[in-house]
Design a protein around this motif. Structure first.
Motif, PDB file in Angstrom:
ATOM      1  N   ALA A   1       0.858  -1.206  -0.018  1.00  0.00           N
ATOM      2  CA  ALA A   1      -0.014  -0.224  -0.238  1.00  0.00           C
ATOM      3  C   ALA A   1       0.814   1.252   0.158  1.00  0.00           C
ATOM      4  O   ALA A   1       0.452   2.418  -0.540  1.00  0.00           O
ATOM      5  N   HIS A   2       1.750   1.298   0.416  1.00  0.00           N
ATOM      6  CA  HIS A   2       2.864   2.577   0.767  1.00  0.00           C
ATOM      7  C   HIS A   2       4.123   2.351   0.007  1.00  0.00           C
ATOM      8  O   HIS A   2       4.606   3.519  -0.203  1.00  0.00           O
ATOM      9  N   ASP A   3       4.462   1.342  -0.811  1.00  0.00           N
ATOM     10  CA  ASP A   3       5.523   1.457  -1.725  1.00  0.00           C
ATOM     11  C   ASP A   3       5.203   1.311  -3.343  1.00  0.00           C
ATOM     12  O   ASP A   3       4.830   0.203  -3.821  1.00  0.00           O
ATOM     13  N   LYS A   4       5.183   2.414  -3.871  1.00  0.00           N
ATOM     14  CA  LYS A   4       4.582   2.206  -5.392  1.00  0.00           C
ATOM     15  C   LYS A   4       5.648   1.851  -6.032  1.00  0.00           C
ATOM     16  O   LYS A   4       5.065   1.248  -7.280  1.00  0.00           O
ATOM     17  N   ARG A   5       6.836   1.369  -5.749  1.00  0.00           N
ATOM     18  CA  ARG A   5       7.763   0.602  -6.805  1.00  0.00           C
ATOM     19  C   ARG A   5       7.350  -0.857  -7.027  1.00  0.00           C
ATOM     20  O   ARG A   5       7.655  -1.269  -7.929  1.00  0.00           O
ATOM     21  N   ILE A   6       6.513  -1.180  -6.062  1.00  0.00           N
ATOM     22  CA  ILE A   6       5.909  -2.720  -6.195  1.00  0.00           C
ATOM     23  C   ILE A   6       5.027  -2.801  -7.276  1.00  0.00           C
ATOM     24  O   ILE A   6       5.101  -3.867  -8.119  1.00  0.00           O
ATOM     25  N   HIS A   7       4.224  -2.067  -7.530  1.00  0.00           N
ATOM     26  CA  HIS A   7       3.293  -2.041  -8.352  1.00  0.00           C
ATOM     27  C   HIS A   7       3.668  -1.274  -9.788  1.00  0.00           C
ATOM     28  O   HIS A   7       2.755  -1.320 -10.812  1.00  0.00           O
ATOM     29  N   ARG A   8       4.922  -0.629  -9.877  1.00  0.00           N
ATOM     30  CA  ARG A   8       5.426  -0.066 -11.107  1.00  0.00           C
ATOM     31  C   ARG A   8       5.250  -0.991 -12.202  1.00  0.00           C
ATOM     32  O   ARG A   8       5.028  -0.532 -13.451  1.00  0.00           O
ATOM     33  N   LYS A   9       5.812  -2.244 -12.104  1.00  0.00           N
ATOM     34  CA  LYS A   9       5.742  -3.237 -13.321  1.00  0.00           C
ATOM     35  C   LYS A   9       4.366  -3.775 -13.792  1.00  0.00           C
ATOM     36  O   LYS A   9       4.369  -4.205 -15.077  1.00  0.00           O
ATOM     37  N   LEU A  10       3.328  -3.550 -13.352  1.00  0.00           N
ATOM     38  CA  LEU A  10       2.148  -3.916 -13.733  1.00  0.00           C
ATOM     39  C   LEU A  10       1.631  -2.970 -14.718  1.00  0.00           C
ATOM     40  O   LEU A  10       1.773  -1.860 -14.972  1.00  0.00           O
ATOM     41  N   ARG A  11       0.966  -3.540 -15.654  1.00  0.00           N
ATOM     42  CA  ARG A  11       0.078  -2.903 -16.652  1.00  0.00           C
ATOM     43  C   ARG A  11      -1.073  -2.204 -16.216  1.00  0.00           C
ATOM     44  O   ARG A  11      -1.541  -2.715 -15.192  1.00  0.00           O
ATOM     45  N   PRO A  12      -1.610  -1.130 -16.796  1.00  0.00           N
ATOM     46  CA  PRO A  12      -2.939  -0.721 -16.327  1.00  0.00           C
ATOM     47  C   PRO A  12      -4.035  -1.615 -16.394  1.00  0.00           C
ATOM     48  O   PRO A  12      -4.272  -2.650 -17.228  1.00  0.00           O
TER      49      PRO A  12
END
Length: 57
Positions: free
Chosen positions: A20-31
């Motif tokens: 929830a607090h580290d945006k780098r984790i989900h950066r690799k996901l597509r929209p």
């Protein structure tokens, strides 16, 4: 995961808190793509919640 465990508030799941607090984790996901770890926790619940400290004393 160890970084989240040291900063996770009591009563919270370390993985959910970090995701929830580290945006780098989900950066690799597509929209509109779901994170597999987050989806697993939404379906099966959080297995490793940090226990709250007792306020009795």
């Amino acid at each position: 995961m160890t970084v989240a465990a040291s900063t996770t508030p009591a009563g919270q799941c370390p993985q959910c808190w970090q995701h929830a607090h580290d945006k780098r984790i989900h950066r690799k996901l597509r929209p509109r793509e779901h994170c597999p770890q987050c989806a697993d926790h939404m379906i099966n619940g959080c297995p490793n919640i940090t226990p709250k400290k007792s306020r009795w004393w």
